[in-house]
Scaffold this motif. Structure first.
Motif, short mmCIF file in Angstrom:
data_model
loop_
_atom_site.label_atom_id
_atom_site.label_comp_id
_atom_site.label_asym_id
_atom_site.label_seq_id
_atom_site.Cartn_x
_atom_site.Cartn_y
_atom_site.Cartn_z
N LEU A 19 0.87 -1.18 0.00
CA LEU A 19 0.00 0.00 0.00
C LEU A 19 0.90 1.23 0.00
O LEU A 19 1.66 1.44 0.95
N VAL B 69 -9.04 1.87 -7.48
CA VAL B 69 -8.48 1.61 -6.16
C VAL B 69 -9.31 0.52 -5.50
O VAL B 69 -10.41 0.19 -5.95
N ALA C 19 -2.80 7.00 7.52
CA ALA C 19 -2.85 6.96 6.05
C ALA C 19 -4.08 6.17 5.58
O ALA C 19 -4.64 5.37 6.33
N PRO C 20 -4.51 6.40 4.34
CA PRO C 20 -5.68 5.69 3.82
C PRO C 20 -5.40 4.21 3.62
O PRO C 20 -4.38 3.84 3.02
N TYR D 107 -5.64 0.45 -1.60
CA TYR D 107 -4.63 0.02 -2.57
C TYR D 107 -4.82 0.78 -3.88
O TYR D 107 -5.94 0.96 -4.35
N MET E 298 -3.55 3.98 -4.54
CA MET E 298 -3.54 5.43 -4.41
C MET E 298 -2.38 6.07 -5.19
O MET E 298 -2.45 7.23 -5.59
N ASP E 299 -1.33 5.31 -5.40
CA ASP E 299 -0.15 5.83 -6.09
C ASP E 299 -0.28 5.81 -7.60
O ASP E 299 0.60 6.30 -8.31
N TYR F 179 1.34 5.43 -0.71
CA TYR F 179 0.67 6.74 -0.78
C TYR F 179 1.74 7.82 -0.71
O TYR F 179 2.61 7.79 0.17
N GLN F 180 1.70 8.73 -1.65
CA GLN F 180 2.68 9.82 -1.74
C GLN F 180 4.11 9.27 -1.72
O GLN F 180 4.98 9.72 -0.98
N TYR G 28 -9.64 10.72 1.14
CA TYR G 28 -8.53 11.27 0.38
C TYR G 28 -8.87 11.39 -1.10
O TYR G 28 -8.14 12.04 -1.86
#
Length: 207
Positions: free
Chosen positions: A53, A114, A83-84, A87, A89-90, A55-56, A125
């Motif tokens: 997972l 996602v 964090a959210p 899966y 998010m990137d 994110y950012q 988010y």
């Protein structure tokens, strides 16, 4: 990499999944504890596919997916509890609708999608995006039917699968011979909201 382990690679490729997108560990509990102390008892440790997972550009957690029959198919460990728990998010693109599907494996077949990693997955988010909810095709599953009904009550666009689709999820559709483009076409042509969604769900629940 899962692609470097014969057992994990075969499991994923048998499901037509890209093994280079996932990882593998032969001792999930011990491996998890090396990143975040999670398990007191390391007895009966087991191999699992690791679903990252991100994110950012940061690893915020991971899921462990069993390779065989198991009462607990997925175990989620969050490295960042704020964090959210989502899966993909990137990989989402701005300016496009985002599909919300049931599982990480399903999401790999649908561009700009996602997957919630647990019922407490937070889509806050993604509030700036137009979300389309594509839950599994299980009209006799009360939990899934409840999710679809909540989308309808909240006037959110949701997929209600047509009666000629017998497969229970996106991965099964791919395994039965559907192309990824065909799956997306089915999703887009069977997305409803409002009164039409209410009429469609009644027909879906009877199938």
């Amino acid at each position: 990499k899962a692609s470097e382990n014969p057992q994990a690679k075969q499991y994923l490729e048998n499901r037509k999944l890209d093994s280079t997108k996932f990882y593998y560990t032969d001792k999930f509990k011990a491996w998890s504890n090396s990143h975040k102390y999670t398990f007191d008892d390391l007895t009966y440790d087991e191999p699992r596919i690791i679903i990252p997972l991100i994110y950012q550009n940061t690893l915020i957690g991971f899921q462990g997916r069993s390779l065989g029959p198991n009462k607990v198919k997925y175990i989620t460990v969050m490295l960042n509890e704020e964090a959210p728990k989502v899966y993909g998010m990137d990989q989402i693109e701005k300016g496009r609708s985002v599909y919300v599907v049931e599982g990480p494996f399903d999401s790999t077949f649908v561009k700009n999608s996602v997957a919630l990693c647990g019922s407490d997955g937070d889509l806050e988010y993604l509030k700036a995006y137009d979300l389309i909810y594509a839950y599994d095709n299980e009209p006799r599953n009360k939990e899934i039917v409840g999710r679809v009904e909540r989308c309808i009550r909240d006037d959110k666009p949701v997929v209600i699968w047509p009666n000629n689709i017998g497969e229970k999820d996106i991965n099964d559709m791919i395994l039965s011979g559907f192309s990824q483009d065909h799956v997306v076409d089915i999703i887009n042509s069977n997305t409803y909201s409002g009164l039409k969604a209410k009429l469609k769900i009644n027909k879906w629940r009877r199938c």
